[in-house]
Design a protein around this motif. Structure first.
Motif, mmCIF file in Angstrom:
data_model
loop_
_atom_site.group_PDB
_atom_site.id
_atom_site.type_symbol
_atom_site.label_atom_id
_atom_site.label_comp_id
_atom_site.label_asym_id
_atom_site.label_seq_id
_atom_site.Cartn_x
_atom_site.Cartn_y
_atom_site.Cartn_z
ATOM 1 N N ALA A 22 -5.678 -4.561 2.642
ATOM 2 C CA ALA A 22 -4.306 -5.065 2.717
ATOM 3 C C ALA A 22 -3.414 -4.360 1.704
ATOM 4 C CB ALA A 22 -4.291 -6.578 2.497
ATOM 5 N N GLY A 23 -3.889 -4.204 0.483
ATOM 6 C CA GLY A 23 -3.103 -3.532 -0.537
ATOM 7 C C GLY A 23 -2.862 -2.066 -0.213
ATOM 8 N N TYR A 24 -3.890 -1.406 0.272
ATOM 9 C CA TYR A 24 -3.772 0.015 0.647
ATOM 10 C C TYR A 24 -2.737 0.212 1.747
ATOM 11 C CZ TYR A 24 -5.124 3.969 3.667
ATOM 12 O OH TYR A 24 -5.115 5.067 4.499
ATOM 13 N N LEU A 25 -2.805 -0.606 2.795
ATOM 14 C CA LEU A 25 -1.861 -0.464 3.908
ATOM 15 C C LEU A 25 -0.431 -0.786 3.461
ATOM 16 C CD1 LEU A 25 -3.843 -1.977 6.912
ATOM 17 C CD2 LEU A 25 -3.326 0.423 6.461
ATOM 18 N N ALA A 26 -0.273 -1.816 2.643
ATOM 19 C CA ALA A 26 1.061 -2.170 2.157
ATOM 20 C C ALA A 26 1.639 -1.051 1.296
ATOM 21 C CB ALA A 26 1.006 -3.477 1.373
ATOM 22 N N ALA A 27 0.808 -0.460 0.440
ATOM 23 C CA ALA A 27 1.268 0.635 -0.416
ATOM 24 C C ALA A 27 1.676 1.844 0.416
ATOM 25 C CB ALA A 27 0.173 1.008 -1.419
ATOM 26 N N ALA A 28 0.870 2.170 1.428
ATOM 27 C CA ALA A 28 1.211 3.301 2.294
ATOM 28 C C ALA A 28 2.526 3.060 3.023
ATOM 29 C CB ALA A 28 0.080 3.549 3.292
ATOM 30 N N GLU A 29 2.707 1.821 3.508
ATOM 31 C CA GLU A 29 3.924 1.491 4.249
ATOM 32 C C GLU A 29 5.157 1.552 3.348
ATOM 33 O OE1 GLU A 29 5.491 -2.110 7.108
ATOM 34 O OE2 GLU A 29 4.396 -2.619 5.280
ATOM 35 N N GLN A 30 5.035 1.097 2.122
ATOM 36 C CA GLN A 30 6.196 0.983 1.245
ATOM 37 C C GLN A 30 6.552 2.262 0.496
ATOM 38 O OE1 GLN A 30 8.200 -1.758 1.104
ATOM 39 N NE2 GLN A 30 6.907 -2.518 2.767
ATOM 40 N N PHE A 31 5.553 3.078 0.165
ATOM 41 C CA PHE A 31 5.805 4.162 -0.764
ATOM 42 C C PHE A 31 5.498 5.566 -0.232
ATOM 43 C CE2 PHE A 31 4.793 0.370 -3.338
ATOM 44 C CZ PHE A 31 6.038 0.206 -3.929
ATOM 45 N N ILE A 32 4.966 5.643 0.978
ATOM 46 C CA ILE A 32 4.660 6.961 1.537
ATOM 47 C C ILE A 32 5.369 7.108 2.874
ATOM 48 C CG2 ILE A 32 2.844 8.491 2.377
ATOM 49 C CD1 ILE A 32 0.964 7.207 0.366
ATOM 50 N N PRO A 33 6.255 8.078 3.016
ATOM 51 C CA PRO A 33 6.994 8.257 4.284
ATOM 52 C C PRO A 33 6.027 8.443 5.449
ATOM 53 C CG PRO A 33 7.924 9.624 2.536
ATOM 54 C CD PRO A 33 6.639 9.082 2.004
ATOM 55 N N GLN A 34 6.297 7.733 6.527
ATOM 56 C CA GLN A 34 5.464 7.829 7.726
ATOM 57 C C GLN A 34 6.164 8.725 8.756
ATOM 58 O OE1 GLN A 34 2.338 6.150 7.683
ATOM 59 N NE2 GLN A 34 3.037 5.933 5.545
ATOM 60 N N HIS A 35 5.385 9.615 9.370
ATOM 61 C CA HIS A 35 5.965 10.551 10.343
ATOM 62 C C HIS A 35 5.619 10.117 11.765
ATOM 63 C CE1 HIS A 35 7.019 13.176 7.059
ATOM 64 N NE2 HIS A 35 5.761 13.143 6.626
#
Length: 391
Positions: free
Chosen positions: A378-391
């Motif tokens: 859950a933490g990993y997915l939330a961090a990816a969603e919030q802080f890493i631009p998704q293409h």
């Protein structure tokens, strides 16, 4: 791919990894390594991580492994070290090293991290995962401080960090996901009072450091109650006293030491200043001098508010009950990660309050590997969603 679909896919893959993760937990538990001597534990974990990934050594006996390709990444930390505790659990996979035990759940954390890394490797994830195998969480010098000062997180384009820790104060199936300060700063202090020694039958010819230190200790007890906002949490505990060698001799010096804990960085600095001031002025009033030495330890562990809020619904989707209030005056050097980047420490319930951390009988059930792995997911997915631009 939507976040919900990614969560479902990775959670399903995690389930397929759990049997191997539990076996790894048993292996790590049976062969614990003390702080600074974690090479064997590191080798076990590296062997269990997905193949084909390069491990970068860090902090002496630690390692960082990138899983999931290049680009900005999310760090997920697991602690390698055990404690100098003689195990009394009686399980078949109990420690084979007398006097050394995983009494703080690090074996569970590492096994869960491996399960998540393997799931991301096999099912794919929204961002690369950096598996941070950190040494020396239980002692100084701090392994997390060494990792963060190494520069490897910057070189690996790390954008956020996630950790989880088992917590027997919470019931099984509950995860604390609390914003702001969740663990205190942890500093140690020593007060040395120097006077003039002499014969105990002629106290008027001495400057008694023992009596003076006693007054210093009593005065220190009011620093928190009268110097800190009562809505803040600060702990000042004097835990050792040492003076003299004979009943009929007033010694020339006396010493006390203890711990300082604060949930806010500003309060940490205030209590440091007041401690020095109080000790010196009280000693002066009794004709003595006081020297105060403060050894700074871990900073306050602050959970990023955005990351915390984004993680809570994912925890609920995974069937975990979310606690948004738990804070502790305990310390964890994951706080060095939170000083440098958005970070989240999750506390995962184990028993509900019977067995305590660092106890010779502390043994979270194997089912907690699943809970910790889900919390990290859950933490990993939330961090990816919030802080890493998704293409």
């Amino acid at each position: 791919m939507s976040l919900d679909h990614t969560l479902t896919t990775l959670a399903a893959q995690l389930e397929r990894e759990l049997d191997d993760a539990v076996e790894l937990r048993h292996q790590l538990h049976a062969r614990p390594c003390l702080s600074g001597d974690e090479a064997a534990a590191r080798a076990l974990v590296l062997a269990a991580l997905p193949g084909g990934h390069t491990a970068a050594e860090v902090a002496g006996t630690g390692a960082v492994v990138r899983v999931g390709g290049s680009g900005p990444a999310v760090a997920v930390r697991g602690e390698l070290d055990a404690l100098a505790v003689h195990e009394e659990t009686g399980v078949p996979w109990a420690s084979q090293h007398p006097g050394v035990m995983h009494a703080c759940g690090h074996d569970v954390h590492l096994a869960a991290l491996v399960a998540l890394a393997r799931a991301v490797d096999r099912a794919g994830g929204p961002a690369p995962l950096l598996a941070v195998l950190q040494p020396r969480e239980e002692t100084y010098p701090s392994g997390a401080q060494d990792v963060t000062e190494d520069g490897i997180l910057e070189r690996e384009q790390c954008r956020a960090a996630v950790g989880a820790h088992v917590q027997p104060l919470l019931a099984a199936g509950t995860v604390a996901c609390t914003a702001g300060g969740v663990n205190a700063s942890a500093d140690e202090f020593t007060v040395t009072v120097r006077g003039r020694g002499g014969h105990a039958a002629y106290p008027h010819l001495t400057r008694d450091p023992v009596v003076t230190l006693a007054h210093v200790v009593v005065a220190l007890q009011s620093l928190v109650s009268r110097g800190i906002d009562p809505m803040s949490s600060v702990v000042l505990s004097v835990t050792t006293l040492a003076a003299g060698t004979a009943a009929n001799v007033v010694p020339g010096s006396a010493e006390a030491s203890g711990t300082l804990r604060a949930m806010r960085t500003a309060d940490r600095e205030v209590i440091h200043e007041r401690l020095v001031e109080t000790a010196e002025l009280v000693a002066q009033a009794y004709g003595c001098t006081a020297e105060v030495r403060i050894t700074r330890g871990e900073p306050v562990l602050d959970n990023d508010a955005t990351l915390t809020a984004a993680t809570r619904p994912l925890l609920a989707s995974l069937g975990l009950k979310v606690d948004a209030d738990l804070r502790s005056a305990g310390a964890d050097d994951f706080s060095y990660f939170s000083e440098r980047m958005p970070s989240l420490m999750l506390f995962v319930g184990t028993h509900g309050g019977t067995e305590q951390l660092h106890s010779p009988t502390f043994l979270p059930p194997d089912e907690r590997v699943r809970d910790v792995a889900h919390a990290l997911l859950a933490g990993y997915l939330a961090a990816a969603e919030q802080f890493i631009p998704q293409h």
